[in-house]
Scaffold this motif. Structure first.
Motif, short mmCIF file in Angstrom:
data_model
loop_
_atom_site.label_atom_id
_atom_site.label_comp_id
_atom_site.label_asym_id
_atom_site.label_seq_id
_atom_site.Cartn_x
_atom_site.Cartn_y
_atom_site.Cartn_z
N ARG A 190 42.43 55.21 34.10
CA ARG A 190 41.14 54.75 34.27
C ARG A 190 40.15 53.86 33.70
O ARG A 190 40.16 53.82 32.00
N TYR A 191 39.22 53.91 34.82
CA TYR A 191 38.20 52.94 34.64
C TYR A 191 37.28 53.76 33.39
O TYR A 191 36.84 54.74 34.12
N PHE A 192 36.11 52.66 32.68
CA PHE A 192 35.10 52.85 31.52
C PHE A 192 34.26 51.86 32.66
O PHE A 192 33.91 50.99 32.51
N THR A 193 33.35 52.87 33.59
CA THR A 193 32.02 52.62 34.65
C THR A 193 31.31 51.10 33.34
O THR A 193 31.61 50.17 34.11
N PRO A 194 31.29 51.73 32.22
CA PRO A 194 29.82 50.40 32.01
C PRO A 194 30.80 48.81 31.82
O PRO A 194 30.63 48.03 32.05
N TYR A 195 31.82 49.14 31.04
CA TYR A 195 32.89 47.69 31.21
C TYR A 195 33.43 47.23 32.09
O TYR A 195 33.52 46.17 31.75
N ARG A 196 33.51 48.78 33.16
CA ARG A 196 34.13 48.16 33.99
C ARG A 196 33.97 46.63 34.51
O ARG A 196 33.66 45.64 35.73
N LEU B 290 31.60 58.79 33.51
CA LEU B 290 31.59 57.33 33.63
C LEU B 290 33.24 57.24 33.51
O LEU B 290 33.16 56.19 33.72
N LEU B 291 33.54 57.83 33.40
CA LEU B 291 35.20 57.96 34.60
C LEU B 291 35.91 57.31 35.12
O LEU B 291 35.21 58.81 36.11
N TYR B 292 36.75 56.58 35.95
CA TYR B 292 37.26 56.76 37.27
C TYR B 292 38.04 55.87 37.91
O TYR B 292 38.23 55.29 36.79
N ALA B 293 38.56 56.78 38.78
CA ALA B 293 40.06 56.40 39.10
C ALA B 293 39.71 54.85 39.77
O ALA B 293 39.31 54.80 40.14
N GLY C 22 47.28 51.99 43.44
CA GLY C 22 48.32 50.74 43.18
C GLY C 22 47.79 50.25 42.07
O GLY C 22 48.95 48.95 41.49
N HIS C 23 47.22 50.19 41.82
CA HIS C 23 46.50 49.29 40.44
C HIS C 23 47.51 49.92 39.25
O HIS C 23 47.67 50.88 39.08
N GLY C 24 47.77 48.62 38.77
CA GLY C 24 49.48 48.84 37.30
C GLY C 24 50.86 49.47 38.12
O GLY C 24 51.99 49.33 37.60
N ALA C 25 50.80 49.67 39.24
CA ALA C 25 51.69 49.96 39.97
C ALA C 25 52.37 48.82 41.00
O ALA C 25 52.83 47.98 41.59
N VAL C 26 53.40 47.68 39.82
CA VAL C 26 53.86 46.17 39.63
C VAL C 26 55.26 46.55 40.22
O VAL C 26 55.62 46.52 38.73
N GLU C 27 55.76 45.41 40.26
CA GLU C 27 57.37 45.10 40.16
C GLU C 27 57.18 44.02 38.72
O GLU C 27 56.66 44.16 38.47
#
Length: 142
Positions: free
Chosen positions: A115-121, A1-4, A8-13
């Protein structure tokens, strides 16, 4: 249920501000300490993810419902101005903002990873899509 998450998610200036239909995320850093300050509109959803280290959320104003997945079931807690929410490591979570809310978030490790949790994401993505569609309709109706 977890996926990347997307590349670039989270890689912000830092410092930077990322805005969308839900509000804004102010990405900040003081020395090596990395944190975000979130402005979230009433009724919006954020997160839908899980982190390897505990996440801490300080509510400055507003009210937020936090749902976590613990022991195979959803656990719902509400927080308001002055509260500190601590989400343990490896616990999926989703935020539902019950009114306009300002909060800060940071991670015990000091580094952001997720990591994303599919049901919530799925809920977060669907709500953002609907919010964008609704705003688009309002803009065209004017």
């Amino acid at each position: 249920l977890l996926y990347a998450p997307p590349r670039g998610h989270g890689a912000v200036e830092v410092p930077s501000v990322k805005r969308d239909a839900r509000g804004a995320v102010h990405n900040l850093q003081i020395g090596s300490f990395r944190f975000n300050v979130l402005e979230s509109a009433k009724g919006t959803l954020r997160s839908g993810d899980v982190h390897k280290s505990p996440q801490l959320d300080m509510i400055f104003s507003g009210r937020v419902r936090v749902t976590t997945r613990e022991g195979g079931r959803d656990v719902v807690r509400e927080y308001t101005s002055g509260d500190l929410a601590i989400i343990p490591a490896n616990v999926p979570h989703i935020f539902h903002f019950l009114n306009e809310t300002i909060m800060a978030e940071w991670w015990e490790s000091g580094a952001f990873e997720t990591r994303y949790f599919t049901p919530y994401r799925r809920k977060v993505d669907a709500a953002l899509h609907e919010l964008r569609r609704g705003r688009g309709r309002k803009m065209h109706a004017s």
